[in-house]
Write a protein that holds these residues in place. Structure first.
Motif, short mmCIF file in Angstrom:
data_model
loop_
_atom_site.label_atom_id
_atom_site.label_comp_id
_atom_site.label_asym_id
_atom_site.label_seq_id
_atom_site.Cartn_x
_atom_site.Cartn_y
_atom_site.Cartn_z
N ARG A 259 0.83 -1.19 0.00
CA ARG A 259 0.00 0.00 0.00
C ARG A 259 0.87 1.24 0.00
NH1 ARG A 259 -3.63 2.02 4.93
NH2 ARG A 259 -1.56 2.75 5.51
N ASN B 97 -3.07 3.90 -2.41
CA ASN B 97 -3.22 2.96 -3.50
C ASN B 97 -2.84 1.53 -3.07
OD1 ASN B 97 -3.12 1.60 -5.99
ND2 ASN B 97 -1.04 2.37 -6.39
N ASN C 28 0.14 5.83 -9.05
CA ASN C 28 -1.10 6.57 -8.82
C ASN C 28 -0.84 8.02 -8.40
OD1 ASN C 28 -4.01 6.65 -8.57
ND2 ASN C 28 -3.66 6.79 -6.37
N GLU D 240 -11.34 9.23 0.32
CA GLU D 240 -11.63 8.94 1.71
C GLU D 240 -10.33 8.69 2.49
OE1 GLU D 240 -14.60 5.88 2.10
OE2 GLU D 240 -14.34 5.96 4.28
N TYR D 241 -9.44 7.93 1.87
CA TYR D 241 -8.14 7.66 2.50
C TYR D 241 -7.38 8.97 2.73
CZ TYR D 241 -3.33 6.11 3.14
OH TYR D 241 -2.06 5.93 3.63
N ASP E 185 -19.48 15.48 -3.84
CA ASP E 185 -19.94 14.62 -4.93
C ASP E 185 -19.64 15.20 -6.31
OD1 ASP E 185 -21.68 16.67 -4.19
OD2 ASP E 185 -23.28 15.78 -5.34
N TYR F 221 -14.74 13.55 -9.35
CA TYR F 221 -14.10 12.84 -8.24
C TYR F 221 -15.09 12.09 -7.36
CZ TYR F 221 -10.05 15.50 -9.60
OH TYR F 221 -9.02 16.02 -10.31
N LYS G 110 -16.47 9.40 -7.38
CA LYS G 110 -16.21 8.00 -7.08
C LYS G 110 -14.73 7.73 -6.84
CE LYS G 110 -20.49 6.45 -7.55
NZ LYS G 110 -20.99 7.55 -6.69
N ASP G 111 -13.99 8.78 -6.51
CA ASP G 111 -12.56 8.62 -6.29
C ASP G 111 -12.31 7.75 -5.05
OD1 ASP G 111 -9.89 8.76 -5.81
OD2 ASP G 111 -9.74 10.94 -6.08
N PRO G 112 -11.76 6.54 -5.25
CA PRO G 112 -11.58 5.64 -4.11
C PRO G 112 -10.49 6.11 -3.15
CG PRO G 112 -10.61 4.69 -6.09
CD PRO G 112 -11.30 5.96 -6.52
N PHE G 113 -9.67 7.07 -3.60
CA PHE G 113 -8.56 7.50 -2.76
C PHE G 113 -8.91 8.70 -1.89
CE2 PHE G 113 -6.77 5.69 -6.67
CZ PHE G 113 -6.23 4.54 -6.11
N ASN H 283 -3.93 -1.00 -5.45
CA ASN H 283 -4.19 -1.70 -6.70
C ASN H 283 -2.87 -2.12 -7.36
OD1 ASN H 283 -4.77 -2.42 -9.33
ND2 ASN H 283 -6.21 -0.76 -9.68
#
Ligand SMILES: [Zn+2]
Ligand SMILES: [Zn+2]
Length: 439
Positions: free
Chosen positions: A30, A36, A60, A221-222, A210, A214, A216-219, A38
């Motif tokens: 990670r 990231n 990323n 929240e992190y 929203d 962005y 749906k940006d999975p990063f 992935n």
């Protein structure tokens, strides 16, 4: 080179790492900086510093400088600043009852150090709802950040915040900003810039969370979790929370406050729908439905500015050309990559032009007095419930012109269109119920 608290540095960015905290750049597959995990977003390279042929690096977040698995990130712990006795807020305005309710909820979330969702309709005056909470946090010496996915939103917020928090050091950070972080207590930033921070802010506001692209940006929240201190408040502000969040609110699983009414106490305009048949075919022949032509002419007669939203650039351009066949001059069009984007928005605002065709880029963050709003081809996939609610929210924002027509011109009603209309009607109902609307 100076080191500023809370920001992550690469070794090459600092003179000495002595006295700094360190953290592995990549561990357990990670990337610490961006979160990231992935495998496809990691590269392998022959590395001079660790002598390996398969040293991992994160692709990323590579735009912020490459980080390899043999490297560390360095930082100076961000301490809470000295308390201030006096209020830092100089603002003469007054809050509407809806704003007051939201403001109190923000203050209590900050006091209790809990997260919160501020669900407030477009045009409710969201910025002012944050002032009191920001002031409280700044007075306590907290480091605070307001982040938005959209650079336009940051650029609009920055001068407004500077004007009311005159004594506070504020910096605005985005991809190519000239200003760099120098330990300011108050950071305005694009959400992407949060990647550079660690354990820094006691309070983070995320505005327009929203916002496309962005959402749906999975990063994201992190990045927010990492930039915030372990104990603190993250306050998320939106007019259109995603369905999952709406359900969590309904189920009592999320701390939230809903502001269903605009500060001027008039209802949100409820969109109408109008069937226009196979518009693609018609546009290809240079034709536009008379329903829409007449709608534009009506607004023109009343000297009202008009915004028409399109699902794609191609249809927008065809429409602009076809309009000439109906005794119009070719209208101005705008889209995200348009160099003159800001200027064109100003032209409509100043009345230099009366009609502006746009992609969804103007769905939020812009206010035009007395604007009439049409969505052309509103069955398009890009027009989600959230996008349509935001678009409808462009109308009737001003106290002097609190209403406006919003019409979805479509070739087949979609679930998203129906949801958007229901969403707005429900907000109005709630506004009446809570006594926040006059009529
Ligand atoms: Zn290496
Ligand atoms: Zn990364």
């Amino acid at each position: 080179m100076d080191i500023f608290p809370g920001r992550l540095y690469l070794k090459k960015e600092v003179e000495t790492v002595e006295g700094l905290q360190e953290i592995l750049a990549i561990s357990a597959n990670r990337c610490f900086r961006c979160g990231n995990t992935n495998p496809f977003l990691f590269g392998k390279m022959t590395c001079a510093s660790c002598d390996r042929e398969d040293c991992l690096y994160c692709r990323n977040c590579i735009v912020m400088g490459r980080v390899n698995s043999c490297q560390k990130l360095y930082y100076q712990k961000a301490d809470i600043l000295p308390e201030r006795i006096e209020s830092c807020l100089s603002w003469e305005g007054t809050l509407s009852p809806g704003q007051k309710k939201a403001s109190s909820a923000v203050v209590s979330s900050i006091k209790q150090k809990v997260d919160m969702l501020l669900w407030a309709v477009a045009g409710s005056g969201k910025t002012e709802m944050m002032f009191e909470g920001m002031d409280l946090a700044l007075k306590q010496g907290f480091r605070i950040c307001i982040a938005s996915p959209r650079v336009d939103v940051c650029l609009e917020l920055y001068p407004r915040l500077q004007a009311v928090f005159k004594e506070v050091d504020i910096v605005c950070l985005y991809g190519d900003s000239k200003d760099k972080y120098q330990g300011e207590q108050f950071v305005v930033a694009t959400t992407h810039q949060l990647i550079r921070f660690y354990d820094t802010f006691q309070v983070i506001f995320i505005d327009e969370v929203d916002a496309f692209p962005y959402a749906k940006d999975p990063f994201l929240e992190y990045a927010v979790r990492k930039a915030r201190t372990k104990v603190g408040s993250t306050i998320i502000i939106t007019a259109t929370p995603e369905k999952k969040w709406q359900q969590e609110c309904a189920a009592g699983k999320r701390n939230f406050v809903k502001i269903p009414a605009r500060y001027h106490r008039k209802q949100l305009p409820v969109p109408r729908t109008c069937w226009i048949g196979p518009w693609k075919k018609n546009l290809a022949q240079g034709k536009i439905t008379l329903k829409l032509i007449n709608w534009i002419k009506k607004a023109e007669l009343r000297n009202q500015p008009v915004l028409i939203f399109f699902p794609e650039i191609e249809a927008m351009n065809q429409f602009a050309e076809a309009l000439v066949n109906y005794d119009f001059t070719r209208p101005v069009t705008v889209h995200s990559a348009d160099q003159l984007r800001k200027e064109k928005v100003e032209w409509l605002r100043e009345g230099k032009i009366k009609l502006l065709l746009t992609t969804t880029i103007l769905e939020r963050g812009v206010t035009f007095k007395d604007v009439q709003v049409a969505v052309f081809g509103s069955e398009g996939r890009i027009f989600t419930e959230a996008a349509l609610v935001q678009i409808a929210g462009r109308a009737g924002r001003k106290l002097t012109h609190p209403t406006g027509d919003v019409c979805f011109f479509h070739y087949g009603k979609t679930t998203e269109m129906n949801r958007a209309i229901t969403h707005i009607k429900k907000m109005n109902q709630l506004g009446f119920k809570e006594g926040l609307l006059d009529d």
